[in-house]
Motif scaffolding. Structure first.
Motif, PDB file in Angstrom:
ATOM      1  N   ALA A 168       0.698  -1.014  -0.117  1.00  0.00           N
ATOM      2  CA  ALA A 168       0.052  -0.128   0.002  1.00  0.00           C
ATOM      3  C   ALA A 168       0.861   1.387  -0.031  1.00  0.00           C
ATOM      4  O   ALA A 168       0.603   2.253  -0.759  1.00  0.00           O
ATOM      5  CB  ALA A 168      -0.988   0.012   1.123  1.00  0.00           C
ATOM      6  N   TRP A 212       0.971   4.037  -2.965  1.00  0.00           N
ATOM      7  CA  TRP A 212       0.653   5.422  -2.500  1.00  0.00           C
ATOM      8  C   TRP A 212       1.812   6.426  -3.196  1.00  0.00           C
ATOM      9  O   TRP A 212       1.480   7.405  -3.574  1.00  0.00           O
ATOM     10  CB  TRP A 212       0.378   5.909  -1.160  1.00  0.00           C
ATOM     11  N   ALA A 259       1.580   6.614  -6.771  1.00  0.00           N
ATOM     12  CA  ALA A 259       0.638   7.625  -7.510  1.00  0.00           C
ATOM     13  C   ALA A 259       1.007   8.945  -6.863  1.00  0.00           C
ATOM     14  O   ALA A 259       0.868   9.983  -7.650  1.00  0.00           O
ATOM     15  CB  ALA A 259      -0.781   7.001  -6.549  1.00  0.00           C
ATOM     16  N   ALA A 260       1.693   9.202  -5.817  1.00  0.00           N
ATOM     17  CA  ALA A 260       1.849  10.739  -5.514  1.00  0.00           C
ATOM     18  C   ALA A 260       2.955  11.344  -6.656  1.00  0.00           C
ATOM     19  O   ALA A 260       3.023  12.318  -6.735  1.00  0.00           O
ATOM     20  CB  ALA A 260       2.657  10.713  -4.141  1.00  0.00           C
TER      21      ALA A 260
END
Length: 97
Positions: free
Chosen positions: A73, A77, A80-81
């Motif tokens: 996870a 993240w 994606a950031a």
């Protein structure tokens, strides 16, 4: 288990010379006695110890699965950031929404 069998084997070895079979029996008895003592000291010599160990293994497996999922996870993240930052930097802010 007491050390009586081990003491008897050692006495037998000292009295009549030690052959390979006697040495092997001494080693096996000493190993079993040591393992029993260690399990007793750890509190794992009772009848519920097998169930306790199985539950501990299940807990450890669950902990490892949770840790692996958390890392996945976090990496997701971060990716994606980074992609969002890259899109903003390239002027593609409408893709970030």
């Amino acid at each position: 288990m007491s050390g009586a069998v081990l003491a008897q084997l050692i006495a037998q070895g000292q009295a009549g010379g030690t052959d390979r079979l006697t040495l092997r029996a001494i080693a096996e008895e000493a190993g079993e006695l040591g393992a029993t003592r260690a399990l007793t000291r750890l509190g794992l010599a009772d009848e519920g110890a097998e169930r306790d160990m199985a539950e501990l293994r299940e807990l450890l497996a669950a902990w490892r699965d949770a840790k692996r999922s958390a890392w996945k996870a976090v990496v997701g993240w971060l990716c994606a950031a980074l992609l969002a930052l890259l899109a903003v930097k390239l002027g593609l802010s409408e893709l970030v929404k």
